[in-house]
Design a protein around this motif. Structure first.
Motif, PDB file in Angstrom:
ATOM      1  N   GLU B  62       0.718  -1.574  -0.046  1.00 44.27           N
ATOM      2  CA  GLU B  62       0.065  -0.435  -0.185  1.00 44.27           C
ATOM      3  C   GLU B  62       0.363   1.403   0.143  1.00 44.27           C
ATOM      4  O   GLU B  62       0.452   2.134  -0.556  1.00 44.27           O
ATOM      5  CB  GLU B  62      -0.318   0.150   1.339  1.00 44.27           C
ATOM      6  CG  GLU B  62      -1.837  -1.056   0.781  1.00 44.27           C
ATOM      7  CD  GLU B  62      -3.075  -1.281   2.419  1.00 44.27           C
ATOM      8  OE1 GLU B  62      -3.868  -1.442   1.928  1.00 44.27           O
ATOM      9  OE2 GLU B  62      -2.725  -0.892   3.210  1.00 44.27           O
ATOM     10  N   THR B  63       1.955   1.095   0.375  1.00 42.74           N
ATOM     11  CA  THR B  63       2.947   2.796   0.931  1.00 42.74           C
ATOM     12  C   THR B  63       3.905   2.256  -0.359  1.00 42.74           C
ATOM     13  O   THR B  63       4.913   3.164  -0.354  1.00 42.74           O
ATOM     14  CB  THR B  63       4.227   2.903   2.030  1.00 42.74           C
ATOM     15  OG1 THR B  63       3.989   1.487   2.505  1.00 42.74           O
ATOM     16  CG2 THR B  63       2.127   2.728   3.265  1.00 42.74           C
ATOM     17  N   PHE B  64       3.723   1.421  -1.549  1.00 44.46           N
ATOM     18  CA  PHE B  64       5.004   1.382  -2.126  1.00 44.46           C
ATOM     19  C   PHE B  64       5.289   2.307  -3.366  1.00 44.46           C
ATOM     20  O   PHE B  64       4.328   2.111  -3.677  1.00 44.46           O
ATOM     21  CB  PHE B  64       4.873  -0.653  -2.367  1.00 44.46           C
ATOM     22  CG  PHE B  64       6.436  -0.677  -3.744  1.00 44.46           C
ATOM     23  CD1 PHE B  64       7.474  -1.192  -2.562  1.00 44.46           C
ATOM     24  CD2 PHE B  64       6.592  -0.878  -4.801  1.00 44.46           C
ATOM     25  CE1 PHE B  64       8.310  -1.194  -3.544  1.00 44.46           C
ATOM     26  CE2 PHE B  64       7.485  -1.023  -5.467  1.00 44.46           C
ATOM     27  CZ  PHE B  64       8.990  -1.320  -4.411  1.00 44.46           C
ATOM     28  N   GLU B  65       6.372   2.292  -3.200  1.00 45.09           N
ATOM     29  CA  GLU B  65       7.360   3.703  -4.861  1.00 45.09           C
ATOM     30  C   GLU B  65       7.980   2.520  -5.245  1.00 45.09           C
ATOM     31  O   GLU B  65       8.943   3.375  -4.798  1.00 45.09           O
ATOM     32  CB  GLU B  65       7.508   5.025  -3.870  1.00 45.09           C
ATOM     33  CG  GLU B  65       6.082   5.850  -2.571  1.00 45.09           C
ATOM     34  CD  GLU B  65       6.905   6.580  -2.353  1.00 45.09           C
ATOM     35  OE1 GLU B  65       7.848   7.267  -2.667  1.00 45.09           O
ATOM     36  OE2 GLU B  65       6.230   7.419  -1.629  1.00 45.09           O
ATOM     37  N   PRO B  66       7.462   2.842  -6.620  1.00 47.30           N
ATOM     38  CA  PRO B  66       8.232   1.768  -7.492  1.00 47.30           C
ATOM     39  C   PRO B  66       9.437   2.353  -7.873  1.00 47.30           C
ATOM     40  O   PRO B  66       8.979   3.602  -8.350  1.00 47.30           O
ATOM     41  CB  PRO B  66       7.478   0.880  -8.869  1.00 47.30           C
ATOM     42  CG  PRO B  66       6.033   2.092  -8.028  1.00 47.30           C
ATOM     43  CD  PRO B  66       5.818   2.375  -7.044  1.00 47.30           C
ATOM     44  N   ASN B  67      10.068   2.047  -8.277  1.00 46.36           N
ATOM     45  CA  ASN B  67      11.447   2.724  -9.456  1.00 46.36           C
ATOM     46  C   ASN B  67      10.603   3.051 -10.556  1.00 46.36           C
ATOM     47  O   ASN B  67      10.955   1.783 -11.367  1.00 46.36           O
ATOM     48  CB  ASN B  67      12.470   1.975  -9.066  1.00 46.36           C
ATOM     49  CG  ASN B  67      13.497   2.572  -9.901  1.00 46.36           C
ATOM     50  OD1 ASN B  67      13.854   2.569 -10.903  1.00 46.36           O
ATOM     51  ND2 ASN B  67      14.909   2.947  -9.336  1.00 46.36           N
ATOM     52  N   LEU B  68      11.040   3.686 -10.785  1.00 45.84           N
ATOM     53  CA  LEU B  68      10.001   3.909 -12.575  1.00 45.84           C
ATOM     54  C   LEU B  68      11.290   3.868 -13.644  1.00 45.84           C
ATOM     55  O   LEU B  68      10.589   3.320 -14.436  1.00 45.84           O
ATOM     56  CB  LEU B  68       9.676   5.472 -12.056  1.00 45.84           C
ATOM     57  CG  LEU B  68       8.225   5.618 -12.000  1.00 45.84           C
ATOM     58  CD1 LEU B  68       7.941   7.145 -12.267  1.00 45.84           C
ATOM     59  CD2 LEU B  68       7.662   4.258 -11.834  1.00 45.84           C
ATOM     60  N   THR B  69      12.552   3.508 -12.926  1.00 42.41           N
ATOM     61  CA  THR B  69      13.446   3.355 -14.063  1.00 42.41           C
ATOM     62  C   THR B  69      13.948   2.273 -14.541  1.00 42.41           C
ATOM     63  O   THR B  69      13.097   1.927 -16.056  1.00 42.41           O
ATOM     64  CB  THR B  69      14.821   4.103 -13.875  1.00 42.41           C
ATOM     65  OG1 THR B  69      14.859   5.155 -13.564  1.00 42.41           O
ATOM     66  CG2 THR B  69      16.074   3.749 -14.660  1.00 42.41           C
ATOM     67  N   ASP B  70      13.589   1.639 -13.463  1.00 45.69           N
ATOM     68  CA  ASP B  70      13.426   0.168 -13.277  1.00 45.69           C
ATOM     69  C   ASP B  70      12.543  -0.259 -14.002  1.00 45.69           C
ATOM     70  O   ASP B  70      12.354  -1.201 -15.001  1.00 45.69           O
ATOM     71  CB  ASP B  70      13.559  -1.054 -12.181  1.00 45.69           C
ATOM     72  CG  ASP B  70      15.481  -1.196 -12.048  1.00 45.69           C
ATOM     73  OD1 ASP B  70      15.630  -0.505 -12.081  1.00 45.69           O
ATOM     74  OD2 ASP B  70      14.948  -0.958 -10.032  1.00 45.69           O
TER      75      ASP B  70
END
Lengths: 352, 352, 352, 352
Positions: B62-70
């Motif tokens: 729920e609080t995860f912030e993905p690495n968008l570059t990956d």
């Protein structure tokens, strides 16, 4: 012969007897006259003309057989057939001519006739959706328990059953029936507006006339004409294309299943090749794909035709005439072909 | 910058703040995570993993912030973002990684997220249809009694009133709301099938998991995945284009009414010309026409995309990604522009 | 009757005698037989069969009148007419049957016949482009010096002349002729590949046979079949739609010029209304708009049909059959209507 | 983020660095300024303004960096960016402002900038067509002699070689290069007409100004503006879709060849699945199919946009802005993907 549906030999592949009957010239004339007869009687009910005169006119109309050569020439002249048709009818009605068409406009006649056509089509489509569901249930009963390789992104994934595959063909059919039922009240609507759509040409009697006609024809009775608001017609066309799209998915699957090396289906009655007598081409399955892509093409033009100018557009309306009957023909044919295909299947699952 | 909706300066004309927010990357990530969190909790409910582990995993998600570059690199590698996203989440979940995504498939996540997006869009569209109706009622109150020349086939026909003209813009709006309400149960459906759509990957617990997720997300719960049956998504797109078509008709009418010599409408805030300071261009009305034609173009591709192969198609599904968000953006913008246009109108009827 | 082009009364508005003749069943049969006769003779030249036998077969073919009922049934069975047609021909050829079709495939016949059709169409279109240019030059001579309000974004801008307006209708016509000339070598190509397109079915004589046929038919001779590479056919369709688009722009302009209040053009022979005898509807101008939008719709399906599978696709190829003849009919009609419209114009410029 | 081409993670799959650079905001601004600088200098050459003033203005323009926030607001206000851009430039030019844009119109600037963009795109596409041909020649050298089952109508027909299959992918590429070369003179044309397209705003100096600008920009110089005759732009779009269609056919073939049971191709670097680690999805091949269907969809709208009203249309022109850049992006990406796919192929023919 520009159309495959009416073509002397290609028609063998594309035409559907029941679908064609609904859109036949005879049936189209019949619906145009149904409007005019109902309108004449409604003029009598409303007191715009004596009721005797109205009934006499209606009787003439109901058995009228227009001169088609004149009608064709009139269509070239006027851009649509109604002015000439009305002139022919009035001539036949003689002293009762005053009870013919006065206060109505061409689009009232043509669109109400279209609605009567679509009502017949809806019944045919609904019946065929039921029959096709039954054919798929039968297929499931015959082969549903057989194992099949599930494939995603064209790759072998995990084993499924034949019933899993058929489910993806069958499940949308119920939703299509729900959609048909939901849009019927939006499409089965009397078109009656007079020249500029507001029924002003009928003095204060527009509502009375419309009520009588709607009851007589079994149609809904909107408060005013929908001459220039075609969302109902375009929504109907959208449903046609949803149906052919569902069946196109089935056809594509069957084509893929017939591949040598895959060998997941066998059918009787495939097409033969002029060069390779050993081949059995999956004609019916391919046709489902073609008809789906055809309707997916036409639907764009129908949406473009939503942009009617002002009270009535010639250009946008006529575009509908070019597209919708073909979409209907493609859909009726697609349902017939899908049913025939289900019956022709002799084996599903691993067929090697 | 290939898209006008996101363009640094053209975006001024095309973008809509509320519509863009619904389709923003942040919101898309949020919906993807909403699925994954609900799935983890459902795994706990079903007893596939301990409920503590499920809850811990859900909290991480729920609080995860993905690495968008990956995520971008992963999308290039895999053709879609979920394998990389799941890998990132599992890494973050550490010892609770077993409660993440196991048994689900990428399309379950992306389609359920789409459904959550469309639910928000439906609410926005419905609200704007209500507001636009109100704006048209207001227009009718201000100018409805004024006389206007009714025009058919681009020709002066018979006088009508301004309210007659506005009625052709307004009447379809109610039907659009009915359509939205009718299709909600068909589109607001959980997507959950696992790799081949039959929930076999969830052992016998697919129904329990699906029931829990559907309840949690407030979505309908179909008996199996609709990975390859896209009639609901295409129907939704069709409605978008019906709405823009209705507004395109309004825009076309306004353009015609603004012509010098016709002079049936005046507006404040028209566009200026780089060469002719005296001109007031009907920018908003033209834009309605453009957006209608845009959606009428895209809808064809959506219908082509009905032909999914087998259990899941990459090619057809990805085509939806290219088309549907743009159709949504065009529709949201069109409704906003139509409303703005109504407010900008300072006179209707004979304005000379 | 699903097609407006062949319709008993709507055909009055849509059909074009010369255009229809090119696509008539008789002419289509004639082209199919032209291929078969040339192929038989080429088999003789190449020494695949004795030259006497080849000539005898060719003579039978040239005067052959197929049984259309059988041809229709065969088309339903096989998905295309050639297997049945060849069977009929072989039966008529008796002892010379071995010189009929052996080594060719159905698509060789149908596509080469299509190319012969398109060659006739190209000549007709080119001639009509010349005639239309002349009609526009004549219009310019009659009214070109008259003043007209230039309009941009539907707004009065600055005065121009009638010749300025006509120039925007006329200038693309020359480019269309250049395009036609440039694509002729790409479309006027023999189709000859045998069952899998590589002429292997003709042993080592494929090149000899193809050379002879190409010379005989006056067609280009590509190194192999273009069964599955349809860019030439789709490019041709694109040109058809460019032509109707140009004329649609003219039609739209004329519709706008006819508006009461604008009054920039007068014509003789407009359509009458069933409700408003005072009206003169710009039927021909509207039809140009409709035909442009029709072709702009169909062209999408032609491009979708570029995706042929493997050596030959049934589904994609058959889609061409459904679309291209209609596009040709629309284009021939559009050019005829534009010419007629130019002649019908009795005044341009300020006509009040 | 409505567009996959610019999307933070989906962009990984869809975006192409070189293609994006051509359509970047920076490059677009640069082309707009190139027009304005050339126009200023041409005003000096023609003697409309002193040549010193013209040169000073041009120097200011060439290094001008517009305020994008203002430009966006101006685009919303005016429907296009040029009035605001010109105002910004004039402000910067100070006493030389009279040498900026006077006599030109917004569409002159935007269309000439488009032409400069398309010239760059043409060079990129031509180069990639050459490279792709080379990659296919290489494939043929590596695997061309291998045997392959020829398939027609999805059915095993007769054996062919891998080089036969590749030939159907490769042969259209040369024709596409010929088409590009043939249309260059039709698209690489200066747009210069002034407000109503006839260069009247430049007094009698339109020809001199146009000659100078065309020479300076290396563009063709048509006798008048092509503001409302878009056949060249639409023809260009048609070529884009022909290219993606050719590559879509290749992609479809590759997808079919990868099927387990068919096993005719192997590749490195396929996509992975979130649920099935054993799978290798043919992401690149599927993407070619998707991009082909995308362009086949968009091309319809481009043809609809041929119907420009009068001297300049806002509605039709703006539709081009929405469609053409995306078609260009899809085409550039498709060529890059096809090349990458050729390189990734590790085996063709019978691969079991």
């Amino acid at each position: 012969m520009t159309s495959v549906f009416d073509h002397p030999w290609l028609g063998g592949l594309f035409s559907d007897a029941q679908g064609s009957a609904i859109w036949s010239p005879e049936q189209q004339i019949s619906h145009l006259l149904t409007f005019e007869a109902a309108y004449s009687r409604a003029l009598g009910i409303a007191g715009k003309v004596p009721s005797d005169m109205a009934e006499q006119a209606a009787l003439v109309i109901e058995t009228f057989e227009p001169n088609l050569t004149d009608l064709k020439a009139g269509t070239l002249q006027d851009g649509l057939p109604i002015p000439n048709l009305v002139a022919q009818i009035r001539n036949a009605a003689g002293k009762n001519a005053a009870a013919v068409h006065h206060g109505a406009t061409s689009q009232d006649v043509i669109d109400t006739a279209l609605v009567l056509t679509l009502r017949e089509l809806t019944i045919l489509l609904d019946q065929r959706l039921v029959e096709l569901t039954a054919a798929m249930v039968d297929l499931t009963e015959r082969f549903g328990d057989r194992s099949l390789m599930g494939r995603t992104r064209m790759q072998a994934a995990l084993p499924i059953t034949v019933s899993d595959r058929i489910a993806t063909w069958m499940l949308p059919l119920d939703d299509h029936r729900v959609r048909l039922a939901q849009l019927r009240p939006r499409i089965e609507r009397l078109q009656l507006g007079g020249p500029v759509g507001n029924r002003a040409s009928m003095d204060d009697l527009g509502q009375v006339i419309a009520d009588d006609m709607a009851a007589r024809l079994g149609l809904g009775n909107p408060p005013r004409a929908w001459h220039a608001t075609r969302d109902n017609v375009v929504e109907y066309a959208g449903l046609l294309s949803l149906v052919t799209g569902t069946l196109g998915k089935m056809g594509q699957d069957v084509c893929l299943m017939t591949q040598q090396g895959i060998d997941e289906i066998t059918m009787k009655g495939g097409g033969s090749s002029s060069a390779m007598p050993h081949k059995q081409n999956p004609i019916m399955a391919e046709l489902l794909v073609t008809l789906a892509k055809f309707n997916a093409t036409q639907i764009s033009g129908m949406h473009q035709a939503l942009i009617h100018e002002q009270e009535r557009s010639g250009a946008a309306w006529v575009l509908e005439w070019m597209l919708l009957p073909q979409m209907a023909a493609a859909t009726a044919r697609s349902l017939a072909v899908a049913n025939k295909l289900c019956v022709a299947i002799t084996n599903m699952g691993n067929c090697k």
